[in-house]
Design an enzyme around this catalytic site. Structure first.
Site, PDB file in Angstrom:
ATOM      1  N   ARG A  25      42.335  49.890  48.387  1.00  0.00           N
ATOM      2  CA  ARG A  25      41.360  49.275  47.488  1.00  0.00           C
ATOM      3  C   ARG A  25      42.834  50.110  46.672  1.00  0.00           C
ATOM      4  O   ARG A  25      43.318  49.206  45.409  1.00  0.00           O
ATOM      5  CB  ARG A  25      40.416  50.589  47.137  1.00  0.00           C
ATOM      6  CG  ARG A  25      40.282  50.086  45.520  1.00  0.00           C
ATOM      7  CD  ARG A  25      38.537  50.226  45.309  1.00  0.00           C
ATOM      8  NE  ARG A  25      38.036  50.907  46.123  1.00  0.00           N
ATOM      9  CZ  ARG A  25      37.961  52.469  45.775  1.00  0.00           C
ATOM     10  NH1 ARG A  25      38.833  52.744  44.660  1.00  0.00           N
ATOM     11  NH2 ARG A  25      37.122  53.369  46.842  1.00  0.00           N
ATOM     12  N   TYR A  57      39.815  27.775  29.429  1.00  0.00           N
ATOM     13  CA  TYR A  57      39.624  27.673  30.569  1.00  0.00           C
ATOM     14  C   TYR A  57      37.447  28.610  30.410  1.00  0.00           C
ATOM     15  O   TYR A  57      37.610  29.243  30.087  1.00  0.00           O
ATOM     16  CB  TYR A  57      40.533  27.892  31.668  1.00  0.00           C
ATOM     17  CG  TYR A  57      39.210  28.666  33.039  1.00  0.00           C
ATOM     18  CD1 TYR A  57      39.278  27.415  33.305  1.00  0.00           C
ATOM     19  CD2 TYR A  57      39.357  29.574  33.486  1.00  0.00           C
ATOM     20  CE1 TYR A  57      38.486  27.490  34.685  1.00  0.00           C
ATOM     21  CE2 TYR A  57      38.665  29.701  34.929  1.00  0.00           C
ATOM     22  CZ  TYR A  57      38.637  28.855  35.418  1.00  0.00           C
ATOM     23  OH  TYR A  57      37.532  28.548  36.431  1.00  0.00           O
ATOM     24  N   ASP A  74      47.256  33.568  29.721  1.00  0.00           N
ATOM     25  CA  ASP A  74      46.929  32.877  30.525  1.00  0.00           C
ATOM     26  C   ASP A  74      48.426  31.985  31.047  1.00  0.00           C
ATOM     27  O   ASP A  74      48.373  31.197  30.683  1.00  0.00           O
ATOM     28  CB  ASP A  74      46.106  32.354  30.815  1.00  0.00           C
ATOM     29  CG  ASP A  74      45.513  32.163  32.080  1.00  0.00           C
ATOM     30  OD1 ASP A  74      46.561  31.474  32.409  1.00  0.00           O
ATOM     31  OD2 ASP A  74      44.286  32.169  31.654  1.00  0.00           O
ATOM     32  N   LYS A  88      46.131  29.145  42.096  1.00  0.00           N
ATOM     33  CA  LYS A  88      47.219  28.143  41.731  1.00  0.00           C
ATOM     34  C   LYS A  88      48.405  27.906  42.101  1.00  0.00           C
ATOM     35  O   LYS A  88      48.581  28.517  43.024  1.00  0.00           O
ATOM     36  CB  LYS A  88      46.919  27.161  40.453  1.00  0.00           C
ATOM     37  CG  LYS A  88      45.610  27.791  40.079  1.00  0.00           C
ATOM     38  CD  LYS A  88      44.626  27.090  40.411  1.00  0.00           C
ATOM     39  CE  LYS A  88      42.813  27.192  40.007  1.00  0.00           C
ATOM     40  NZ  LYS A  88      42.567  28.105  39.335  1.00  0.00           N
TER      41      LYS A  88
END
Ligand code: PLP
Length: 379
Positions: free
Chosen positions: A49, A102, A174, A199
């Protein structure tokens, strides 16, 4: 001389494995690492982690591509967004968001963070004065997408960075729609870049992920603390897939952009199309700014159907090659209806998107085939 973009995409953070010589960064499928005595870490890793070598390779590569000192990979773009907002905002703070953000970003701010006492004001990213006017004494973050999802509005990153510096806030960009190949916000003065690596960076619609890149040491430390503390990390296989996609980002983005331009040319005078939204069009209000800050205009195209919502919905279900699906940035072309799909969470809000809007993620297939598919679907 520093390496060019395509070279960094293939080599940054990706030296051959020191023990085996493996040219490709291995998938380090381990949750933990043997120690030589208590606290005696062999390779700097203690628990996956906190850190994993496959993830580190991806993080170093993404930082190199955005020109930042620090990169952190997350389990999704939303996890990356959440980490940045929680690293920068406290109860009582305020942020400015795009008035066509978004839908997931809007939902996070409006439905989650507002419950923790964080306030927000939507403002059009293309209007620097409107963004400046939205700033309050308690504003800590200006959050920008450019081009925006799904309306393809363009914000002038350098001008917004100046506004942000004057106000003593952090400018977060972003950069999902552009990818670092087309646009590098840190170089233009932004403090932080966020990605949905799901993406263009991943590029093959086979993995969900996110990233944060910054050269702000203090903020990077807070993001790293949250990455470990909240634990929204990608697994090593996800990091491997993303890294594999990143290697071809430069050639893919060239083709996405060229194909999008072909699609736009076919749509722009079509009788069933009321308006094409694409920053590459000279009449697009953000064209000049986009031409200044982007290498090409990208693979995302939106348009308004001349016959309204029902007709827009019909086109979405009539294409053969454009798959009706959410998401974007993969090698295959996708079509969707933002109002009913990706941006359904904005319904009834100030950010509601037009009901006759269709969004295309133009893939890297043969442009002629894509044009024919769309024209047939439009009828
Ligand atoms: C611009 C933008 N930012 C962030 C996200 C969220 O990314 P993810 O779906 O990987 O959580 C998306 C997803 O579509 C997006 O389009």
């Amino acid at each position: 001389m520093s390496d060019g973009f395509a070279t960094r995409a293939i080599h940054a953070g990706q030296e051959a494995d020191p023990t085996t010589g493996s040219v490709i960064v291995p998938i380090h499928a381990t949750s933990t690492y043997a120690q030589d005595g208590v606290g005696g870490m062999r390779g700097g890793y203690e628990y996956s982690r906190t850190g994993n070598p496959t993830r580190t390779a991806l993080e170093e590569c993404l930082a190199a591509l955005e020109g930042g000192r620090h990169g952190r990979a997350f389990a999704s773009g939303m996890a990356a967004t959440d980490a940045v907002l929680r690293a920068t905002l406290r109860p009582g703070d305020h942020l400015v968001i795009p008035d066509d953000a978004y839908g997931g970003t809007f939902r996070l701010v409006d439905k989650v963070l507002s419950g923790w006492g964080i306030e927000y004001t939507p403002a059009p990213v293309s209007d620097v004065d409107a963004v400046r006017a939205a700033i309050r004494p308690n504003t800590k973050v200006i959050w920008v997408e450019t081009p925006t999802n799904p309306l393809l509005n363009v914000g002038d990153i350098a001008a917004l960075a100046q506004v942000s510096r004057d106000a003593g806030t952090k400018l977060v960009v972003d950069n999902t729609f552009a990818s670092p190949y087309l646009q590098q916000p840190l170089e233009l003065g932004a403090n932080v870049v966020v990605h949905s690596t799901t993406k263009y960076l991943g590029g093959h619609s086979d993995v969900v992920g996110g990233a944060v890149v910054t050269s702000d040491d203090e903020l990077a430390e807070q993001v790293a603390f949250l990455q470990n503390g909240a634990g929204a990390v990608p697994g090593p296989f996800d990091a491997f897939l993303t890294l594999r996609g990143v290697k071809t980002l430069a050639v893919r983005m060239e083709r996405h952009s060229a194909n999008a331009e072909r699609i736009v040319a076919a749509l722009v005078d079509h009788p069933k199309v009321a308006k094409v939204l694409y920053p590459g069009l000279p009449e697009h209000p953000g064209h000049e700014v986009a031409a200044k800050q982007m290498r090409h205009f990208g693979g995302m195209v939106s348009f308004l159907h001349a016959d309204g919502e029902e007709a827009a919905l019909e086109v979405c279900s009539r294409t053969r090659l454009f798959t009706l699906a959410e998401s974007l940035g993969g090698v295959e072309s996708l079509i969707e209806h933002p109002g009913r799909m990706t941006h359904a969470s904005t319904e009834g809000s100030m950010l509601q998107v037009p009901s006759d809007l269709v969004r295309l993620s133009v893939g890297i297939e043969e442009a002629d085939d894509l044009v024919e598919d769309l024209l047939t679907a439009l009828g």
